[in-house]
Design an enzyme around this catalytic site. Structure first.
Site, mmCIF file in Angstrom:
data_model
loop_
_atom_site.group_PDB
_atom_site.id
_atom_site.type_symbol
_atom_site.label_atom_id
_atom_site.label_comp_id
_atom_site.label_asym_id
_atom_site.label_seq_id
_atom_site.Cartn_x
_atom_site.Cartn_y
_atom_site.Cartn_z
ATOM 1 N N GLN A 202 0.831 -1.220 0.000
ATOM 2 C CA GLN A 202 0.000 0.000 0.000
ATOM 3 C C GLN A 202 0.860 1.263 0.000
ATOM 4 O O GLN A 202 0.338 2.364 0.176
ATOM 5 C CB GLN A 202 -0.931 0.021 1.227
ATOM 6 C CG GLN A 202 -1.886 -1.149 1.332
ATOM 7 C CD GLN A 202 -2.974 -1.124 0.251
ATOM 8 O OE1 GLN A 202 -3.235 -0.107 -0.391
ATOM 9 N NE2 GLN A 202 -3.609 -2.278 0.028
ATOM 10 N N CYS A 363 -8.511 -8.336 5.433
ATOM 11 C CA CYS A 363 -7.372 -9.245 5.640
ATOM 12 C C CYS A 363 -6.427 -8.698 6.707
ATOM 13 O O CYS A 363 -5.198 -8.798 6.582
ATOM 14 C CB CYS A 363 -6.586 -9.494 4.350
ATOM 15 S SG CYS A 363 -7.530 -10.297 3.077
#
Ligand code: PLP
Length: 405
Positions: A202, A363
């Site tokens: 990310q 997740c």
């Protein structure tokens, strides 16, 4: 400099309708959409020059091998790694982390050793280490976070000990958007002689990443989260580590000499690329990197900051909405819950309004446990999103509140 309309026109999918409404795509943390040039680059591999890499004497193999190695060089310069040998193509962040966990564990971890992770980690940066620890008799220590979703650096320093074998830390929390001070963490770990793996899944797509100045030992990311194809990812590793680590898979191309008695391995980076790699994906990824460089990483970071500020302000005005993760240093991710409305209901109503958000634990169950919730709604934005789309999200949320009140 392209206008936002021109940028959006580069992504054919952004102009499609869902349920007869314009698509508002706010699930960029899960995967990003692809500009046409990336799709063309992959198509061109298969229509113009497809041949297996490093295999043949024929022109097709040569052309594909050249494009594949150029892609490696593109990745190297994009993250400012020192050498092309330090860039390994993998299937994605998950593949990269599993590979390091396996090989590093085999070579360096012994019973009683410790691996440090943080509460913010995605399962991809938890489970491979647990599996390795189980095999090697090692254990995991966890850096806690405060109520804003920020890493507690002092607690991290206390966890570092002579038993610490590695720190594996996310650059950015996918669930809350927090940007983690990975440089400070790396410097502190190195002072204790401990190497660091950074999960860049990310981080890579939102700002400039420079692994040389970061000085991390490993850096992992996925192509599909930076506007490239699925099934391709990267592991950067410092040459000194990659030289010492055993390969995680055996097969074609990763060998030098094979007899039934003994096999010697190929040089870096091929030692870690067994079998036919996703070369079309790597070539597509290189095109995606070209694309974001053309847009400008500084422009991307600036535009996403603007979107985050706008979305935070607008969503904060909705009284029944609570935002999780309000670090001053975060990317354009807003994780939220509406009072007395389950996140799946919110997600499903928004979907019918044409707005794609993610719901659930992302997740990252441990961070949800930290906040005592079983999931959130996550709007993850990127540079091709608009303030108009954020307004549409706010209206959609008002609609959810009306429906469930
Ligand atoms: N790490 C983080 C922080 C992520 O957000 C993700 C995916 O969302 C991953 C790892 C796993 O990435 P991939 O599924 O592309 O391997």
């Amino acid at each position: 400099m392209k206008t936002i309309e021109e940028i959006r026109a580069d992504f054919p999918i952004l102009s499609r309708k869902v349920y007869n409404r314009p698509l508002v795509y706010f699930d960029n943390g899960a995967t990003t959409q692809k500009p046409l040039c990336v799709l063309d680059a992959v198509r061109e591999v298969y229509t113009e020059y497809n041949g297996n890499v490093h295999r043949g004497v024929h022109i097709m193999s040569d052309l594909t091998s050249e494009a594949y190695e150029n892609a490696r060089e593109k990745v190297r310069s994009f993250i400012n790694a020192g050498k092309r040998e330090e860039i390994i193509f993998t299937s994605g962040t998950t593949g990269s982390i599993n590979s390091v966990a396996f090989s590093y564990g085999e070579r360096f971890v012994k019973p009683g050793d410790e691996i440090i992770l943080s509460t913010l980690e995605h399962h991809a940066n938890i489970v491979p280490w647990q599996m390795m620890c189980e095999r090697k008799g090692a254990s995991i220590r966890v850096i806690p976070v405060n109520d804003r979703g920020e890493i507690l650096l002092d607690d991290f320093l206390k966890l570092l000990s002579p038993r610490t074998r590695l720190v594996a830390i996310t650059q950015v929390s996918n669930a809350l958007g927090t940007i983690v001070p990975v440089k400070e963490i790396t410097d502190a770990a190195h002072s204790a002689g401990v190497p660091v793996l950074v999960d860049g899944a990310q981080g890579i797509q939102h700002d400039v990443v420079d692994v040389s100045s970061l000085d991390c030992d490993f850096y992992a990311f996925s192509g599909h989260k930076i506007y490239g194809p699925t099934g391709i990812g990267v592991l950067y590793g410092k040459e000194k580590w990659l030289t010492e680590l055993p390969p995680w898979q055996g097969g074609g191309d990763m060998v030098d000499k094979v007899t039934f008695e003994k096999t010697t391995y190929n040089e870096l980076p091929f030692k870690f690329e067994a079998g036919t790699t996703n070369y079309a994906g790597a070539i597509g990824l290189a095109k995606a990197l070209d694309y974001v460089l053309g847009i400008g990483m500084q422009y991307i970071a600036g535009r996403e900051k603007m979107l985050l500020a706008y979305a935070t302000e607008k969503l904060s005005e909705i009284s029944r909405l609570k935002i999780y993760g309000d670090s001053a240093n975060k990317i354009a991710i807003i994780s939220f819950l509406i009072d007395n409305v389950h996140q799946y209901d919110t997600g499903m109503v928004l979907d019918k309004l044409g707005i794609a958000v993610r719901t659930g634990t992302h997740c990252a169950q441990p961070v949800m446990q930290r906040f005592g919730i079983d999931g959130t709604v996550r709007a993850s934005m990127c540079f091709y999103n608009t303030t108009g789309e954020i307004d549409a999200l706010c209206s959609g949320i008002e609609e959810v509140i009306r429906m469930f009140s």
